[in-house]
Design an enzyme around this catalytic site. Structure first.
Site, PDB file in Angstrom:
ATOM      1  CG  HIS A 105       8.671  -4.194   9.618  1.00 59.92           C
ATOM      2  ND1 HIS A 105       7.655  -4.884   8.995  1.00 59.92           N
ATOM      3  CD2 HIS A 105       8.091  -3.138  10.229  1.00 59.92           C
ATOM      4  CE1 HIS A 105       6.506  -4.260   9.240  1.00 59.92           C
ATOM      5  NE2 HIS A 105       6.741  -3.202   9.980  1.00 59.92           N
ATOM      6  CD  GLU A 170      13.237  -0.932   3.658  1.00 58.52           C
ATOM      7  OE1 GLU A 170      13.275  -2.111   3.268  1.00 58.52           O
ATOM      8  OE2 GLU A 170      12.209  -0.233   3.561  1.00 58.52           O
TER       9      GLU A 170
HETATM   10  C1  GAR Z   1      10.772  -3.339   1.633  1.00 58.61           C
HETATM   11  O1  GAR Z   1      10.443  -2.022   1.979  1.00 58.61           O
HETATM   12  C2  GAR Z   1      10.767  -4.229   2.863  1.00 58.61           C
HETATM   13  O2  GAR Z   1      11.219  -3.573   4.030  1.00 58.61           O
HETATM   14  C3  GAR Z   1       9.307  -4.556   2.978  1.00 58.61           C
HETATM   15  O3  GAR Z   1       8.870  -4.768   1.667  1.00 58.61           O
HETATM   16  C4  GAR Z   1       9.668  -3.980   0.782  1.00 58.61           C
HETATM   17  C5  GAR Z   1      10.224  -4.910  -0.266  1.00 58.61           C
HETATM   18  O4  GAR Z   1      10.904  -4.186  -1.254  1.00 58.61           O
HETATM   19  N1  GAR Z   1       9.090  -5.693   3.816  1.00 58.61           N
HETATM   20  C6  GAR Z   1       8.007  -5.859   4.577  1.00 58.61           C
HETATM   21  O5  GAR Z   1       7.085  -5.074   4.601  1.00 58.61           O
HETATM   22  C7  GAR Z   1       8.022  -7.126   5.395  1.00 58.61           C
HETATM   23  N2  GAR Z   1       6.946  -7.139   6.311  1.00 58.61           N
HETATM   24  P1  GAR Z   1      12.031  -4.885  -2.112  1.00 58.61           P
HETATM   25  O6  GAR Z   1      11.389  -6.148  -2.713  1.00 58.61           O
HETATM   26  O7  GAR Z   1      12.357  -3.885  -3.168  1.00 58.61           O
HETATM   27  O8  GAR Z   1      13.177  -5.222  -1.220  1.00 58.61           O
END
Ligand code: GAR
Length: 211
Positions: A105, A170
């Protein structure tokens, strides 16, 4: 060899960081609730089995979650990683996979659950922001925290610049935590994340859960 499944809804950059990390396990499927998710193409290019289960084809959340759970179980995973999976999961689904279901998250939980986390952080005026990897429980974005990484909020930041700084963390944090789980060192015990064994060296702002 341990088996893991990744669930995505979009871009798939966290999925990529997991697939590129050389984890001690096999990614047996990447599943998206959106057929046009860019991440599906990236996964297929890496030779990973992909599947789309379009949530719009189901009458209720429970029906979609049942189909998703059945598909996941078909791959018999030890671990299920939510990586930008933007659907709220029903209690029944979460309970079925509890203890082997992780999420990343983009905030320092319990601050800023839900969506638009970077805008929330800017509006609140916090000086530190970041990301959290946690076990998923029925409480939305409320499961036991496993590890967090923090970044400064800089003067002049906007949503995009802050999101990019968090996203870089992340990509480092999620593979690290997934590795702990696949090595059998991480478990959900009595509602807390427990990490056994040695902690890898980490910066002061890159902090795993205490025992
Ligand atoms: C990421 O920043 C992840 O942490 C967030 O969505 C993005 C996805 O990017 N997740 C949430 O907000 C979950 N509640 P990605 O598809 O490039 O990994």
């Amino acid at each position: 060899m341990k088996r893991y499944v990744i669930l995505i809804s979009g871009r798939g950059s966290n999925m990529e960081s997991l697939l590129a990390a050389g984890l001690p396990g096999a990614c047996v499927a990447v599943i998206s609730n959106k057929p046009d998710a860019a991440g599906l193409t990236l996964a297929a290019a890496r030779g990973v089995t992909t599947q789309a289960i379009d949530h719009r084809g189901f009458a209720s959340r429970e029906d979609f979650d049942a189909a998703l759970a059945a598909e996941i179980e078909r791959h018999a995973p030890d671990l299920v990683l939510l990586a930008g999976f933007m659907r709220i999961l029903s209690d029944g689904f979460v309970r079925r996979f509890e203890g082997r279901l992780l999420n990343i998250h983009p905030s320092l939980l319990p601050l800023f659950p839900g969506v638009k986390t970077h805008a929330q952080a800017l509006a609140a005026g916090v000086r530190l922001h970041g990301c959290t990897v946690h076990f998923v429980t029925p409480a939305l974005d409320g499961g036991p925290i496993i590890a967090q990484a923090a970044v400064p909020v800089l003067a002049g930041d906007d949503e995009a610049s802050l999101a990019a700084r968090v996203l870089a963390e992340e990509h480092a944090l999620y593979p690290r935590v997934a590795r702990w789980f696949l090595e059998g060192r991480l478990q959900l015990l009595e509602g807390r994340a427990r990490l056994a064994g040695e902690r890898p060296a980490h910066g002061a702002l890159h902090v795993p859960a205490a025992d």
